[in-house]
Design an enzyme around this catalytic site. Sequence first.
Site, PDB file in Angstrom:
ATOM      1  N   LYS A 129       0.853  -1.194   0.000  1.00  0.00           N
ATOM      2  CA  LYS A 129       0.000   0.000   0.000  1.00  0.00           C
ATOM      3  C   LYS A 129       0.890   1.245   0.000  1.00  0.00           C
ATOM      4  O   LYS A 129       2.100   1.150   0.215  1.00  0.00           O
ATOM      5  CB  LYS A 129      -0.901  -0.016   1.238  1.00  0.00           C
ATOM      6  CG  LYS A 129      -0.142  -0.047   2.568  1.00  0.00           C
ATOM      7  CD  LYS A 129      -1.036  -0.399   3.747  1.00  0.00           C
ATOM      8  CE  LYS A 129      -0.236  -0.482   5.036  1.00  0.00           C
ATOM      9  NZ  LYS A 129      -1.036  -1.008   6.157  1.00  0.00           N
TER      10      LYS A 129
ATOM     11  N   ARG B  33     -10.270  -0.607  15.099  1.00  0.00           N
ATOM     12  CA  ARG B  33     -10.157   0.229  13.908  1.00  0.00           C
ATOM     13  C   ARG B  33     -11.172  -0.224  12.860  1.00  0.00           C
ATOM     14  O   ARG B  33     -12.152   0.461  12.613  1.00  0.00           O
ATOM     15  CB  ARG B  33      -8.714   0.150  13.376  1.00  0.00           C
ATOM     16  CG  ARG B  33      -8.382   1.128  12.293  1.00  0.00           C
ATOM     17  CD  ARG B  33      -6.922   1.106  11.901  1.00  0.00           C
ATOM     18  NE  ARG B  33      -6.539  -0.113  11.187  1.00  0.00           N
ATOM     19  CZ  ARG B  33      -5.337  -0.321  10.636  1.00  0.00           C
ATOM     20  NH1 ARG B  33      -4.385   0.591  10.759  1.00  0.00           N
ATOM     21  NH2 ARG B  33      -5.066  -1.426   9.996  1.00  0.00           N
TER      22      ARG B  33
ATOM     23  N   TYR C  39      15.791  29.831   8.713  1.00  0.00           N
ATOM     24  CA  TYR C  39      14.579  30.518   9.184  1.00  0.00           C
ATOM     25  C   TYR C  39      14.515  30.531  10.703  1.00  0.00           C
ATOM     26  O   TYR C  39      14.761  29.509  11.353  1.00  0.00           O
ATOM     27  CB  TYR C  39      13.330  29.778   8.696  1.00  0.00           C
ATOM     28  CG  TYR C  39      12.979  29.998   7.249  1.00  0.00           C
ATOM     29  CD1 TYR C  39      12.704  31.268   6.745  1.00  0.00           C
ATOM     30  CD2 TYR C  39      12.898  28.908   6.391  1.00  0.00           C
ATOM     31  CE1 TYR C  39      12.362  31.440   5.409  1.00  0.00           C
ATOM     32  CE2 TYR C  39      12.554  29.077   5.055  1.00  0.00           C
ATOM     33  CZ  TYR C  39      12.286  30.350   4.568  1.00  0.00           C
ATOM     34  OH  TYR C  39      11.950  30.519   3.258  1.00  0.00           O
TER      35      TYR C  39
ATOM     36  N   MET D  72      11.761  24.237   2.924  1.00  0.00           N
ATOM     37  CA  MET D  72      10.948  23.423   2.011  1.00  0.00           C
ATOM     38  C   MET D  72      11.797  22.638   1.015  1.00  0.00           C
ATOM     39  O   MET D  72      11.553  21.465   0.762  1.00  0.00           O
ATOM     40  CB  MET D  72       9.940  24.316   1.272  1.00  0.00           C
ATOM     41  CG  MET D  72       8.934  23.510   0.466  1.00  0.00           C
ATOM     42  SD  MET D  72       7.789  24.504  -0.479  1.00  0.00           S
ATOM     43  CE  MET D  72       6.783  25.236   0.779  1.00  0.00           C
TER      44      MET D  72
HETATM   45  C1  LIG Z   1      -0.258  -2.029   6.787  1.00  0.00           C
HETATM   46  C2  LIG Z   1      -0.822  -3.314   7.194  1.00  0.00           C
HETATM   47  C3  LIG Z   1      -0.012  -4.466   7.306  1.00  0.00           C
HETATM   48  C4  LIG Z   1       1.492  -4.435   7.181  1.00  0.00           C
HETATM   49  O1  LIG Z   1       2.063  -3.983   8.397  1.00  0.00           O
HETATM   50  P1  LIG Z   1       3.634  -3.905   8.648  1.00  0.00           P
HETATM   51  O2  LIG Z   1       3.730  -3.600  10.089  1.00  0.00           O
HETATM   52  O3  LIG Z   1       4.159  -2.812   7.793  1.00  0.00           O
HETATM   53  O4  LIG Z   1       4.191  -5.235   8.302  1.00  0.00           O
HETATM   54  C5  LIG Z   1      -0.645  -5.664   7.542  1.00  0.00           C
HETATM   55  N1  LIG Z   1      -1.996  -5.723   7.714  1.00  0.00           N
HETATM   56  C6  LIG Z   1      -2.784  -4.641   7.639  1.00  0.00           C
HETATM   57  C7  LIG Z   1      -4.253  -4.772   7.849  1.00  0.00           C
HETATM   58  C8  LIG Z   1      -2.226  -3.393   7.403  1.00  0.00           C
HETATM   59  O5  LIG Z   1      -3.013  -2.318   7.346  1.00  0.00           O
END
Ligand SMILES: *Cc1c(COP(=O)(O)O)cnc(C)c1O
Length: 426
Positions: free
Chosen positions: A82, A182, A313, A361
Amino acid sequence: MKSAHTENARVGAHRAPDTDSERELELEPTSSPALRVLRPRRAKPADVVRPTRAEINLAHLRHNLRVLEKAAGEAAVWPVIKADAYGHGAPAVARTLERAGAKGFCVALVEEALELRQAGIEVPILVMSGYYAAAHAELIEGDLIPVVYDAGQLHDIARAARHAKLDAPFRVDVKVDTGMGRLGVPLEDVADFARRLADLEEIQVRGLMTHLACADSEDPASTEAQLERFDEASRAFRREGVAWEIRHAANSAALLRGRGVFDMARPGIGIFGVAPGDRGFSAPLSSQLKPVMRVCSDIIAIRDVPPGTPIGYGETWRANRTSRIATIAMGYADGLSRSLSNRGRVVVRGKLAPIVGAVSMDMAMIDVSGIDGVSVHDEVVVLGSCQGAEGSAEVTAHDVAEAADTIAWDVLTAVSRRVPRFFREP
Ligand SMILES: *Cc1c(COP(=O)(O)O)cnc(C)c1O
């Protein structure tokens, strides 16, 4: 385990040409209407004027897959790619891993899954975040496996499956909330949800999944409690007539610790060569992971300043002796967090140099007073290792995370679209 891909008819995918070369990077589609995810340019050297870049080591990527496969034993490893493969570039990462034998991938968004299909990825793809809006037809056409956890999703998917006139039930994974708070079917709703599922002949449950909140913790208590609830939910689904095929729960930390691996694991950060948790994490195979991303830039200006000279800055740093200050061509808009102001370190000529003053930046300043022979055009390593004339040193994702008061995941995904990725076969 059966592959969803063989059961759900898919249209529109074709295999793209070879991944490893820069030739392919030119061929990646950039303006197709189905590509809705902003992602960094896959650069060719000739495109790039500014020296700032992220180097992606594809050999390390394959190595990490093998390490995690070893940890998984009989279970399948579906890398989580992702967020543009944690900032590494999802199409190239996916092609490399698919060719190295990855059995499937996990992403968060439908858009991310479609981007992979467009890049020619053929293995099954699990879409984890559950937001499908009006994209159910795209789920089906893309042969994607959606994660579901509420009745509305079931209804929408069943309707889209009826509409598509599939000759087999459409396969989904069901997420159970065992303590993360979640996403997922709450434990008390599992029986009711299972009955609804059992009534829908358009939908078949491939997997049952849950997500662990404390897998990186040395103390197994929280994970064990979650896994017990997961077992309970798994039995409840069976009791209500939902015959799930496989189960999965493990992220990188759980996989490396051998907790809750079941039939499939979903490692993200570990695939990119970074141990989960903080720098204290240790598990038998975690030290074998090799970082995939290296981020570097160049020194673009140098000045020698007398004591008392303010830098940057807000004048947040002042030289307390005669100092040699170098300006680097990377700033917070590139993903060099502003939280690293007066706290982070980079590597020049193989030696660590502190970031001084506020990160701006497009640029940041470093104090190179202690390093001999520094000149304009010298390479500056912001993430990764560097062997130079003065020694060798490394800045890990955990080092950056600690200095910026965040986590390694944030450091990797923060590298912005403005930083071109170069894919390396060293
Ligand atoms: C992002 C995610 C993972 C991967 O997690 P890592 O800690 O990066 O290995 C696995 N399962 C779900 C549901 C996630 O959202």
